[in-house]
Each structure stands twice: as structure tokens, then as C-alpha cells.
Design an enzyme around this catalytic site. Sequence first.
Site, PDB file in Angstrom:
ATOM      1  N   GLY A  29      -1.781  -8.269  18.187  1.00 32.53           N
ATOM      2  CA  GLY A  29      -1.786  -9.457  17.569  1.00 32.53           C
ATOM      3  C   GLY A  29      -1.966 -10.590  18.679  1.00 32.53           C
ATOM      4  O   GLY A  29      -1.444 -10.217  19.630  1.00 32.53           O
ATOM      5  N   GLN A  43      -2.506 -18.770  22.801  1.00 29.12           N
ATOM      6  CA  GLN A  43      -2.274 -17.470  23.969  1.00 29.12           C
ATOM      7  C   GLN A  43      -3.571 -17.475  24.526  1.00 29.12           C
ATOM      8  O   GLN A  43      -3.612 -16.699  25.643  1.00 29.12           O
ATOM      9  CB  GLN A  43      -1.965 -16.057  23.181  1.00 29.12           C
ATOM     10  CG  GLN A  43      -0.638 -16.043  22.824  1.00 29.12           C
ATOM     11  CD  GLN A  43      -0.155 -14.733  22.113  1.00 29.12           C
ATOM     12  OE1 GLN A  43      -0.406 -14.341  21.124  1.00 29.12           O
ATOM     13  NE2 GLN A  43       0.555 -13.881  23.223  1.00 29.12           N
ATOM     14  N   CYS A  82       5.379  -8.849  24.033  1.00 29.08           N
ATOM     15  CA  CYS A  82       4.529 -10.159  23.688  1.00 29.08           C
ATOM     16  C   CYS A  82       3.219 -10.019  25.096  1.00 29.08           C
ATOM     17  O   CYS A  82       3.813 -10.098  26.087  1.00 29.08           O
ATOM     18  CB  CYS A  82       5.448 -11.660  23.724  1.00 29.08           C
ATOM     19  SG  CYS A  82       4.145 -12.940  23.519  1.00 29.08           S
ATOM     20  N   LEU A  83       2.199 -10.547  24.507  1.00 31.46           N
ATOM     21  CA  LEU A  83       1.084 -10.392  25.833  1.00 31.46           C
ATOM     22  C   LEU A  83       1.194 -11.681  26.535  1.00 31.46           C
ATOM     23  O   LEU A  83       0.626 -11.660  27.788  1.00 31.46           O
ATOM     24  CB  LEU A  83      -0.486 -10.637  24.934  1.00 31.46           C
ATOM     25  CG  LEU A  83      -0.619  -9.376  24.134  1.00 31.46           C
ATOM     26  CD1 LEU A  83      -1.943  -9.310  23.540  1.00 31.46           C
ATOM     27  CD2 LEU A  83      -0.347  -8.069  24.821  1.00 31.46           C
ATOM     28  N   HIS A 121       6.014 -12.636  14.344  1.00 31.78           N
ATOM     29  CA  HIS A 121       5.758 -12.991  15.823  1.00 31.78           C
ATOM     30  C   HIS A 121       4.667 -13.700  16.049  1.00 31.78           C
ATOM     31  O   HIS A 121       4.853 -15.065  16.603  1.00 31.78           O
ATOM     32  CB  HIS A 121       5.570 -11.673  16.430  1.00 31.78           C
ATOM     33  CG  HIS A 121       5.360 -11.576  17.971  1.00 31.78           C
ATOM     34  ND1 HIS A 121       6.289 -11.194  18.794  1.00 31.78           N
ATOM     35  CD2 HIS A 121       4.421 -12.169  18.490  1.00 31.78           C
ATOM     36  CE1 HIS A 121       5.844 -11.489  20.002  1.00 31.78           C
ATOM     37  NE2 HIS A 121       4.565 -11.880  19.977  1.00 31.78           N
ATOM     38  N   GLU A 122       3.355 -13.760  15.335  1.00 26.56           N
ATOM     39  CA  GLU A 122       2.510 -14.411  15.678  1.00 26.56           C
ATOM     40  C   GLU A 122       2.499 -15.843  14.831  1.00 26.56           C
ATOM     41  O   GLU A 122       1.800 -16.970  15.394  1.00 26.56           O
ATOM     42  CB  GLU A 122       0.968 -13.644  15.021  1.00 26.56           C
ATOM     43  CG  GLU A 122       0.937 -12.329  15.714  1.00 26.56           C
ATOM     44  CD  GLU A 122       0.666 -12.360  17.311  1.00 26.56           C
ATOM     45  OE1 GLU A 122       0.336 -13.574  17.739  1.00 26.56           O
ATOM     46  OE2 GLU A 122       1.022 -11.377  17.884  1.00 26.56           O
ATOM     47  N   HIS A 168       4.339 -17.813  17.333  1.00 24.87           N
ATOM     48  CA  HIS A 168       3.371 -18.467  18.333  1.00 24.87           C
ATOM     49  C   HIS A 168       2.908 -19.827  17.773  1.00 24.87           C
ATOM     50  O   HIS A 168       2.929 -20.950  18.460  1.00 24.87           O
ATOM     51  CB  HIS A 168       2.653 -17.449  18.469  1.00 24.87           C
ATOM     52  CG  HIS A 168       2.821 -16.508  19.679  1.00 24.87           C
ATOM     53  ND1 HIS A 168       3.319 -16.871  20.685  1.00 24.87           N
ATOM     54  CD2 HIS A 168       2.819 -15.266  19.845  1.00 24.87           C
ATOM     55  CE1 HIS A 168       3.425 -15.948  21.716  1.00 24.87           C
ATOM     56  NE2 HIS A 168       3.176 -14.693  20.921  1.00 24.87           N
TER      57      HIS A 168
END
Length: 222
Positions: free
Chosen positions: A80, A85, A130-131, A172-173, A176
Site C-alpha cells: 500500500g 508518501q 511502513c515504507l 494504515h493507508e 496516512h
Amino acid sequence: MSEQSTPAHVAAVVQGREVEDFPELAPEASRGRVRRVTVTGEEVLHRRNADVPEEMLGGEELHRLVDDMFRTMYAAEGVGLAGNQVGVDMRLFVYDCPDDDGVRHVGHVVNPVLDERDLDDAVEVESEGCLSVPGPHADLGRAVNATVRGVDRDGTPVVVSGSGYFARCLQHETDHTLGRLYVDRLSARERKRVLKKMDEMAHDVFARREERAAQLAEEFAG
């Protein structure tokens, strides 16, 4: 959201709808380019982002952004990725994520709204990464089920529901887009541990992403 191994699938759920077959990588990625992934501490990650304006829906700029986000997500080996991001102050995310039954879910949501959690719905503690926090993971409680509502890049209403790992991805997304990273939900001590570990791991993570981006370029060129 960061990587998890994905089992083989015979079907996928794309934009909330079942399809009989789907390629290994979403077609959007072949049209996109890899963008730089932002890292915790950058301002765009830590505030609520702007809603995507109606006049952008259906337009080339938004279509290109979604394509780039898919390509970037795959290069970073994630499941995701949200707009902030890649440094964009707009509320949207893309995903290619399995649920706990091994069903693959693929799509994007613009201006996502997460349904309130049913108080009877269980909370499950699992490892999360997380990226934008490259490298480490930490245990975090999330609702077992989640539903997100929004529109696609053309303005068509979208409702996406999931359970298990995919429900975690949706939560999670959406977080963000509201300026919250998973580390913000940890205790101060655990957050400090994760960020220290990130500093140790980030260099190798970035190098691996560069290699994967090059591999993707070769795959799509061929």
C-alpha cells in the site's frame, strides 16, 4: 504499508469487485514512473492532507499520479502507498494486498473515509511496517475488519472492505491521508526503538528499492 509475502492466487478483487484473473502487477505500473518515497519527519507525512478536488477527477494529472504510485509501491516492495508518501499533498492511496484467506485485493481510493469500528469487532495485534519508516516493524493492534469509502480517480464511488491483513492495510493507508504513521500509535519507548532501528536499516532498504526499480524498468521495457 510495507511488504508481506503474497501466496499464489487464482483470482483477485479489483476496486472492490471480483475478477477471474489479473496480472502479476497492476497495469497502472507499466505506465508509471518511480517516485521518491518520503520518510518520517517530512512535513507532508505529519498533517492531514488536502482532499482531491472534484475538478481533478478524470484528469490526466490524477491518472498519472495513480500510475506512478503503483510503480513506486512495487519498487519499494510494499502492499500500500499513500499520496503523501510520494510527497503529494492529496488524500488518496493505492494497494495490492492479500487478506488472511490469500485473496488478492488491488485498487486505489481517492478521499478515503474509514467506517467507524463496530465495538463488537475484535482488535488483533500483529506486526506492522511502513515504507516511510524503512526497515523495522512493530506489533500494533488494529480492527480485524475495515471498510473504506471514497471514489476512484474518475469520480466513481468505491467501497472497499477487508479483513485481517488487508483490513490492517486499509486502516494504515487511511491513517496516512490524515497525517498519522503507525509509529504514532506506539508507546514512546517503542517508537524510539523503531526509529533507532530504522536509522540502522534504511541504507540497505534504499539500495534494495533501487535494484527493484531497475528490475521493473527492464520487465516493462521487455
